[in-house]
Design a protein around this motif. Structure first.
Motif, PDB file in Angstrom:
ATOM      1  N   ARG A 124      56.388   0.031  18.954  1.00  0.00           N
ATOM      2  CA  ARG A 124      55.224   0.473  19.724  1.00  0.00           C
ATOM      3  C   ARG A 124      55.466   0.244  21.218  1.00  0.00           C
ATOM      4  O   ARG A 124      55.158   1.105  22.045  1.00  0.00           O
ATOM      5  CB  ARG A 124      53.979  -0.280  19.268  1.00  0.00           C
ATOM      6  CG  ARG A 124      52.736   0.162  19.989  1.00  0.00           C
ATOM      7  CD  ARG A 124      51.505  -0.584  19.521  1.00  0.00           C
ATOM      8  NE  ARG A 124      50.355   0.242  19.785  1.00  0.00           N
ATOM      9  CZ  ARG A 124      49.293   0.321  19.025  1.00  0.00           C
ATOM     10  NH1 ARG A 124      49.221  -0.387  17.919  1.00  0.00           N
ATOM     11  NH2 ARG A 124      48.305   1.100  19.348  1.00  0.00           N
ATOM     12  N   GLN A 125      56.014  -0.904  21.560  1.00  0.00           N
ATOM     13  CA  GLN A 125      56.287  -1.206  22.961  1.00  0.00           C
ATOM     14  C   GLN A 125      57.308  -0.234  23.548  1.00  0.00           C
ATOM     15  O   GLN A 125      57.127   0.278  24.654  1.00  0.00           O
ATOM     16  CB  GLN A 125      56.789  -2.644  23.098  1.00  0.00           C
ATOM     17  CG  GLN A 125      57.098  -3.032  24.527  1.00  0.00           C
ATOM     18  CD  GLN A 125      57.606  -4.459  24.638  1.00  0.00           C
ATOM     19  OE1 GLN A 125      57.508  -5.246  23.704  1.00  0.00           O
ATOM     20  NE2 GLN A 125      58.135  -4.796  25.795  1.00  0.00           N
TER      21      GLN A 125
ATOM     22  N   ASN B 227      58.027   2.806  22.476  1.00  0.00           N
ATOM     23  CA  ASN B 227      57.418   4.128  22.523  1.00  0.00           C
ATOM     24  C   ASN B 227      56.463   4.241  23.717  1.00  0.00           C
ATOM     25  O   ASN B 227      56.422   5.269  24.398  1.00  0.00           O
ATOM     26  CB  ASN B 227      56.677   4.407  21.207  1.00  0.00           C
ATOM     27  CG  ASN B 227      56.524   5.872  20.906  1.00  0.00           C
ATOM     28  OD1 ASN B 227      57.213   6.723  21.437  1.00  0.00           O
ATOM     29  ND2 ASN B 227      55.598   6.171  20.014  1.00  0.00           N
ATOM     30  N   ARG B 228      55.727   3.165  23.980  1.00  0.00           N
ATOM     31  CA  ARG B 228      54.808   3.143  25.123  1.00  0.00           C
ATOM     32  C   ARG B 228      55.577   3.212  26.439  1.00  0.00           C
ATOM     33  O   ARG B 228      55.235   3.984  27.338  1.00  0.00           O
ATOM     34  CB  ARG B 228      53.955   1.868  25.079  1.00  0.00           C
ATOM     35  CG  ARG B 228      52.896   1.787  26.156  1.00  0.00           C
ATOM     36  CD  ARG B 228      52.031   0.529  26.091  1.00  0.00           C
ATOM     37  NE  ARG B 228      51.834   0.005  24.758  1.00  0.00           N
ATOM     38  CZ  ARG B 228      52.180  -1.237  24.371  1.00  0.00           C
ATOM     39  NH1 ARG B 228      52.712  -2.082  25.225  1.00  0.00           N
ATOM     40  NH2 ARG B 228      51.973  -1.640  23.141  1.00  0.00           N
ATOM     41  N   GLU B 229      56.635   2.417  26.540  1.00  0.00           N
ATOM     42  CA  GLU B 229      57.407   2.366  27.784  1.00  0.00           C
ATOM     43  C   GLU B 229      58.213   3.639  28.037  1.00  0.00           C
ATOM     44  O   GLU B 229      58.286   4.120  29.162  1.00  0.00           O
ATOM     45  CB  GLU B 229      58.347   1.163  27.762  1.00  0.00           C
ATOM     46  CG  GLU B 229      57.635  -0.164  27.850  1.00  0.00           C
ATOM     47  CD  GLU B 229      58.554  -1.356  27.621  1.00  0.00           C
ATOM     48  OE1 GLU B 229      59.765  -1.165  27.390  1.00  0.00           O
ATOM     49  OE2 GLU B 229      58.037  -2.488  27.652  1.00  0.00           O
ATOM     50  N   GLN B 230      58.826   4.180  27.000  1.00  0.00           N
ATOM     51  CA  GLN B 230      59.751   5.306  27.172  1.00  0.00           C
ATOM     52  C   GLN B 230      59.081   6.679  27.090  1.00  0.00           C
ATOM     53  O   GLN B 230      59.532   7.617  27.730  1.00  0.00           O
ATOM     54  CB  GLN B 230      60.872   5.235  26.128  1.00  0.00           C
ATOM     55  CG  GLN B 230      61.728   4.000  26.241  1.00  0.00           C
ATOM     56  CD  GLN B 230      62.452   3.917  27.575  1.00  0.00           C
ATOM     57  OE1 GLN B 230      62.978   4.910  28.069  1.00  0.00           O
ATOM     58  NE2 GLN B 230      62.476   2.734  28.163  1.00  0.00           N
ATOM     59  N   ARG B 231      58.025   6.783  26.256  1.00  0.00           N
ATOM     60  CA  ARG B 231      57.411   8.092  26.030  1.00  0.00           C
ATOM     61  C   ARG B 231      55.944   8.139  26.439  1.00  0.00           C
ATOM     62  O   ARG B 231      55.297   9.165  26.286  1.00  0.00           O
ATOM     63  CB  ARG B 231      57.556   8.473  24.560  1.00  0.00           C
ATOM     64  CG  ARG B 231      59.010   8.570  24.124  1.00  0.00           C
ATOM     65  CD  ARG B 231      59.158   8.850  22.637  1.00  0.00           C
ATOM     66  NE  ARG B 231      58.574  10.126  22.274  1.00  0.00           N
ATOM     67  CZ  ARG B 231      57.840  10.322  21.177  1.00  0.00           C
ATOM     68  NH1 ARG B 231      57.596   9.339  20.332  1.00  0.00           N
ATOM     69  NH2 ARG B 231      57.350  11.512  20.905  1.00  0.00           N
ATOM     70  N   LYS B 232      55.424   7.011  26.898  1.00  0.00           N
ATOM     71  CA  LYS B 232      54.006   6.918  27.294  1.00  0.00           C
ATOM     72  C   LYS B 232      53.075   7.223  26.128  1.00  0.00           C
ATOM     73  O   LYS B 232      51.992   7.771  26.306  1.00  0.00           O
ATOM     74  CB  LYS B 232      53.694   7.851  28.475  1.00  0.00           C
ATOM     75  CG  LYS B 232      54.629   7.722  29.655  1.00  0.00           C
ATOM     76  CD  LYS B 232      54.585   6.346  30.269  1.00  0.00           C
ATOM     77  CE  LYS B 232      55.464   6.302  31.500  1.00  0.00           C
ATOM     78  NZ  LYS B 232      56.414   5.222  31.489  1.00  0.00           N
ATOM     79  N   ILE B 233      53.522   6.882  24.903  1.00  0.00           N
ATOM     80  CA  ILE B 233      52.714   7.054  23.701  1.00  0.00           C
ATOM     81  C   ILE B 233      52.473   5.668  23.123  1.00  0.00           C
ATOM     82  O   ILE B 233      53.406   5.001  22.683  1.00  0.00           O
ATOM     83  CB  ILE B 233      53.422   7.961  22.671  1.00  0.00           C
ATOM     84  CG1 ILE B 233      53.621   9.362  23.266  1.00  0.00           C
ATOM     85  CG2 ILE B 233      52.628   8.020  21.372  1.00  0.00           C
ATOM     86  CD1 ILE B 233      54.453  10.282  22.386  1.00  0.00           C
ATOM     87  N   ASP B 234      51.213   5.240  23.119  1.00  0.00           N
ATOM     88  CA  ASP B 234      50.863   3.899  22.653  1.00  0.00           C
ATOM     89  C   ASP B 234      50.623   3.924  21.151  1.00  0.00           C
ATOM     90  O   ASP B 234      49.493   3.809  20.670  1.00  0.00           O
ATOM     91  CB  ASP B 234      49.631   3.393  23.404  1.00  0.00           C
ATOM     92  CG  ASP B 234      49.335   1.931  23.111  1.00  0.00           C
ATOM     93  OD1 ASP B 234      50.250   1.220  22.629  1.00  0.00           O
ATOM     94  OD2 ASP B 234      48.192   1.501  23.349  1.00  0.00           O
TER      95      ASP B 234
END
Length: 167
Positions: free
Chosen positions: A55-56, A58-65
């Motif tokens: 999740r982290q 994906n949030r950091e790399q794709r801006k998807i939380d």
């Protein structure tokens, strides 16, 4: 086929990695390279994470939380990859796979963890080689055909387990 270097880094402690999973992942990568007619030396890094780590990332790399099962980070485009200056191998990129999510999905779809990890590895490797399914259309169909071809060659064919019983 030329030598392919696969580095697998287990960065999670949630799921004990079953015996043979690392070998399976290597076999999957080799099978994709053969199916794609890539007969040159290559390097791929695979990182195994848990859901929180995924999740982290994906949030950091794709801006998807949100949690996802696998992410690919290609180092090349249109078949052009940087070469390792020492070995000459093409550096294809990184695969990040949530083992925790793979366990959940194997249970959901009613197949083995080996089948799920094999599929996710094949899927991610095809992304490293330039396949894409996001836009749909013929590219998605071609990618799905290659996934199934490789999975059948590995003895991990798709079964009826993808159809969930809702009754």
């Amino acid at each position: 086929m030329e030598k392919t270097k696969v580095a697998i880094d287990n960065r999670q402690k949630t799921v004990k990695i079953p015996t043979g999973i690392r070998l399976l992942m290597r076999r999957c990568l080799h099978a994709v390279l053969a199916a794609e007619d890539c007969h040159w030396p290559a390097e791929v890094d695979i990182v195994l994470v848990d859901n929180a780590q995924m999740r982290q990332i994906n949030r950091e790399q794709r801006k998807i939380d949100d949690i996802t099962d696998v992410l690919s980070f290609p180092l090349g485009e249109n078949g052009n990859y940087d070469a390792n200056p020492v070995t000459g191998a093409k550096m294809l990129g990184d695969i990040v796979l949530s083992i925790e999510r793979a366990v959940e999905q194997a249970e959901l779809y009613g197949h083995t963890l080996q089948r799920e990890i094999g599929y996710l590895t094949v899927h991610a490797m095809l992304h490293l080689l330039g396949h894409d399914h996001v836009q749909g259309g013929w590219q998605a169909v071609r990618m799905r055909e290659q996934e199934e071809l490789v999975m059948n060659q590995l003895g991990l064919p798709r079964g009826e387990s993808y159809v969930l019983n809702w009754y």
